[in-house]
Design a protein around this motif. Structure first.
Motif, PDB file in Angstrom:
ATOM      1  N   ASP A  80       0.786  -1.277  -0.007  1.00  0.00           N
ATOM      2  CA  ASP A  80       0.039  -0.135   0.023  1.00  0.00           C
ATOM      3  C   ASP A  80       0.895   1.203  -0.050  1.00  0.00           C
ATOM      4  N   CYS A 140       0.460   3.781  -3.025  1.00  0.00           N
ATOM      5  CA  CYS A 140       0.170   5.053  -2.836  1.00  0.00           C
ATOM      6  C   CYS A 140       1.129   6.054  -3.336  1.00  0.00           C
ATOM      7  N   VAL A 149      -3.645   7.321   4.379  1.00  0.00           N
ATOM      8  CA  VAL A 149      -4.196   6.074   3.753  1.00  0.00           C
ATOM      9  C   VAL A 149      -3.981   5.183   4.719  1.00  0.00           C
TER      10      VAL A 149
END
Length: 87
Positions: free
Chosen positions: A21, A25, A63
């Protein structure tokens, strides 16, 4: 002992998802800049790059906080295994 092995496997999967992730991102930020400037890195103003790097940390942290707050890492493996993801 078996619970410890199962728990460590879960922690490794979560760690790998967190790393994926973080990479995704930051790659999305770079991709947005490249799309905006017609895939010509040389035409991107350094101001945009510096702002992307400054806010990249904040963006990534936000996030990850949202993902952890929604408990997305704990629920994903109850519906999909590694075999489904590799297809």
């Amino acid at each position: 002992m078996i619970n410890l092995i199962k728990n460590s496997g879960y922690k490794i999967r979560v760690l790998l998802l967190v790393i994926a992730d973080i990479i995704a991102c930051n790659l999305c930020t770079l991709a947005a800049l490249l799309i905006r400037f017609d895939f010509k890195y040389s035409s991107i103003d350094q101001l945009y790059v510096s702002h992307a790097m400054e806010y990249g940390v904040i963006n990534t942290a936000t996030v990850l906080l949202v993902i952890f707050a929604c408990k997305l890492y704990s629920s994903i493996w109850s519906y999909a295994g590694i075999n489904e993801l590799c297809m």
